[in-house]
Design a protein around this motif. Structure first.
Motif, PDB file in Angstrom:
ATOM      1  N   UNK A 111       0.838  -1.193   0.000  1.00 30.00           N
ATOM      2  CA  UNK A 111       0.000   0.000   0.000  1.00 30.00           C
ATOM      3  C   UNK A 111       0.877   1.248   0.000  1.00 30.00           C
ATOM      4  N   UNK A 112       0.363   2.362  -0.504  1.00 35.71           N
ATOM      5  CA  UNK A 112       1.142   3.601  -0.502  1.00 35.71           C
ATOM      6  C   UNK A 112       1.575   3.963   0.923  1.00 35.71           C
ATOM      7  N   UNK A 113       2.775   4.500   1.102  1.00 35.18           N
ATOM      8  CA  UNK A 113       3.252   4.861   2.442  1.00 35.18           C
ATOM      9  C   UNK A 113       2.302   5.816   3.153  1.00 35.18           C
ATOM     10  N   UNK A 114       2.179   5.621   4.446  1.00 30.36           N
ATOM     11  CA  UNK A 114       1.384   6.508   5.307  1.00 30.36           C
ATOM     12  C   UNK A 114      -0.106   6.493   4.988  1.00 30.36           C
ATOM     13  N   UNK A 115      -0.597   5.385   4.440  1.00 30.76           N
ATOM     14  CA  UNK A 115      -2.036   5.280   4.157  1.00 30.76           C
ATOM     15  C   UNK A 115      -2.674   4.100   4.883  1.00 30.76           C
ATOM     16  N   UNK A 116      -1.900   3.365   5.689  1.00 32.27           N
ATOM     17  CA  UNK A 116      -2.448   2.155   6.308  1.00 32.27           C
ATOM     18  C   UNK A 116      -1.691   1.816   7.582  1.00 32.27           C
ATOM     19  N   UNK A 117      -2.383   1.125   8.467  1.00 28.93           N
ATOM     20  CA  UNK A 117      -1.720   0.584   9.663  1.00 28.93           C
ATOM     21  C   UNK A 117      -2.436  -0.693  10.094  1.00 28.93           C
ATOM     22  N   UNK A 118      -1.716  -1.523  10.832  1.00 29.52           N
ATOM     23  CA  UNK A 118      -2.336  -2.697  11.436  1.00 29.52           C
ATOM     24  C   UNK A 118      -3.113  -2.231  12.657  1.00 29.52           C
ATOM     25  N   UNK A 119      -4.350  -2.709  12.797  1.00 20.64           N
ATOM     26  CA  UNK A 119      -5.176  -2.230  13.895  1.00 20.64           C
ATOM     27  C   UNK A 119      -6.075  -3.304  14.477  1.00 20.64           C
ATOM     28  N   UNK A 120      -7.059  -2.833  15.265  1.00 17.23           N
ATOM     29  CA  UNK A 120      -8.077  -3.666  15.899  1.00 17.23           C
ATOM     30  C   UNK A 120      -7.464  -4.786  16.741  1.00 17.23           C
ATOM     31  N   UNK A 121      -7.992  -5.997  16.626  1.00 16.80           N
ATOM     32  CA  UNK A 121      -7.520  -7.080  17.483  1.00 16.80           C
ATOM     33  C   UNK A 121      -6.057  -7.410  17.290  1.00 16.80           C
ATOM     34  N   UNK A 122      -5.584  -7.279  16.049  1.00 19.69           N
ATOM     35  CA  UNK A 122      -4.177  -7.594  15.787  1.00 19.69           C
ATOM     36  C   UNK A 122      -3.264  -6.575  16.453  1.00 19.69           C
ATOM     37  N   UNK A 123      -3.656  -5.310  16.451  1.00 20.72           N
ATOM     38  CA  UNK A 123      -2.882  -4.285  17.151  1.00 20.72           C
ATOM     39  C   UNK A 123      -2.893  -4.548  18.662  1.00 20.72           C
ATOM     40  N   UNK A 124      -4.057  -4.933  19.181  1.00 23.33           N
ATOM     41  CA  UNK A 124      -4.149  -5.256  20.607  1.00 23.33           C
ATOM     42  C   UNK A 124      -3.196  -6.394  20.956  1.00 23.33           C
ATOM     43  N   UNK A 125      -3.126  -7.384  20.091  1.00 21.24           N
ATOM     44  CA  UNK A 125      -2.203  -8.509  20.291  1.00 21.24           C
ATOM     45  C   UNK A 125      -0.750  -8.030  20.285  1.00 21.24           C
TER      46      UNK A 125
END
Length: 206
Positions: free
Chosen positions: A68-82
């Protein structure tokens, strides 16, 4: 096979988690031959397909986010909590992005037998992520505070299971700053503030 060594040299590097077929063209490889070359590398098991037009020499599904283009996405939700140590379960990776649909569609992708979920998030709600060191790469991951608000916003099914541990890792003032900065619906803001208040009262009683 022609160009194979060139591709390995330029694209099989620790600092190159993913590459697109267009990068083969940039190396002077004709489009028709590039398709044959990629097919050969896939059949040999040297590269893996991440999504249409994107590949990697690294056998790790988490490199998907680098398509994905830089600075347009992040890992989140349950996976981020993990990743933040707030959940013992290892959920499927979930990417939140505002990248245009022509760049990536929302839905479930399968990379190395791992389901990976891409969710659309408004650009106005995008931000407050940090870089988490992961091998040779730095993964963009929502902060604990942003993870908390996103869990409520997306009505995450395992929120009750994650909430007590995630609240221990959040700073109330940082959560409130996020609620002021981002235009979450009022209903989401009320739920988040209620959770903070309940957690504060519980901590006080202890």
């Amino acid at each position: 096979m022609r160009h194979v060594d060139k591709v390995r040299t330029y694209l099989n590097r620790p600092d190159k988690p993913a590459f697109s077929v267009h990068e083969l063209y940039a190396l002077g490889i004709p489009p028709s031959y590039a398709k044959v070359l990629v097919h050969t590398l896939l059949s040999r098991g040297e590269v893996v397909r991440l999504r249409k037009g994107w590949y990697s020499f690294h056998k790790d599904p988490l490199v998907f986010i680098y398509t994905l283009p830089p600075h347009t996405a992040y890992y989140g939700l349950g996976f981020a909590a993990y990743l933040h140590g707030a959940w013992d379960q290892v959920p499927n990776p979930e990417v939140l992005t505002y990248a245009a649909p022509r760049k990536v569609r929302a839905g479930v992708y399968t990379v190395l037998d791992t389901p990976l979920v891409v969710r659309r998030i408004s650009r106005k709600l995008f931000g407050s992520y940090t870089l988490v060191r992961y091998g040779d790469w730095s993964l963009p991951v929502s902060t604990p505070e942003k993870t908390l608000t996103d869990l409520y916003y997306f009505d995450y099914p395992f929120l009750d299971e994650i909430l007590p541990h995630l609240l221990e890792k959040t700073r109330p003032e940082a959560v409130k700053a996020i609620l002021e900065e981002y235009p979450y619906p009022r209903s989401v803001k009320r739920k988040v503030l209620k959770a903070l208040k309940a957690n504060s009262a519980s901590s006080f009683e202890l």
